[in-house]
Write a protein that holds these residues in place. Structure first.
Motif: not given
Length: 198
Positions: A170-189
């Protein structure tokens, strides 16, 4: 009535902005940006029930693609890329890979960004000929360092993710991964703003 205007910049044109104005804006930007994963999850939910003629709806296709990648041992950033690769379907029927690629670009490697951006052309290998198109358009990218990785993503996970009987997480399974990835960019202005606030 509570007036929150004291917590907003006072300029009417950017040419009038002061350092104090931009510190206010930055103080809003950091928590807003850090909660980007929540907005990604909210947008994925818009795909629920949208079949577009396919055997499964667009959310189930996304979940199935990501589940297959996860069960194959792919790292979290790859799994999230697999989850959101078609997130642009509701906004850009003619360029959905570009939308997903733009969303994920600051957070993943150049390879994962390229797979996201080009998966539409590579996926076409499996159906373009049924629509009178050239199924070998992906050959225009032959020799690119990420050609094989994109072809593999489409073959193993994307084109195979239309099975109504597949047991997707389910989507809830992926939620921690999504939240973690989008918390801090690797590269961005704007990554510097986030770093300075930390």
């Amino acid at each position: 009535m509570n007036d929150a205007s004291h917590d907003r910049a006072r300029f009417t044109a950017m040419t009038e902005g002061t350092q104090a104005d931009w510190q206010i804006i930055a103080s809003h930007f950091v928590p807003f940006a850090a909660s980007g994963g929540k907005r990604i999850l909210d947008h994925l939910r818009l795909l629920d029930g949208d079949f577009g003629g396919f055997p499964v709806d667009r959310l189930q296709h996304s979940l199935q693609t990501a589940t297959r990648a996860h069960r194959d041992g792919r790292p979290d950033d790859y799994v999230v890329m697999a989850l959101i690769h078609d997130i642009g379907d509701t906004l850009g029927a003619y360029n959905h890979p570009d939308i997903a690629a733009a969303i994920i670009k600051p957070f993943v490697s150049e390879e994962l960004h390229w797979i996201t951006a080009q998966h539409g052309v590579f996926q076409g290998y499996y159906f373009f000929h049924h629509l009178g198109m050239d199924r070998d358009l992906r050959e225009n990218f032959r020799g690119h360092p990420h050609f094989e990785a994109c072809a593999e993503f489409c073959e193993k996970y994307d084109q195979a993710a239309f099975d109504p009987s597949y047991d997707s997480a389910p989507l809830s399974f992926f939620e921690p991964m999504v939240m973690s990835l989008f918390e801090h960019p690797q590269q961005s202005l704007y990554a510097r703003v986030v770093d300075n606030a930390a």
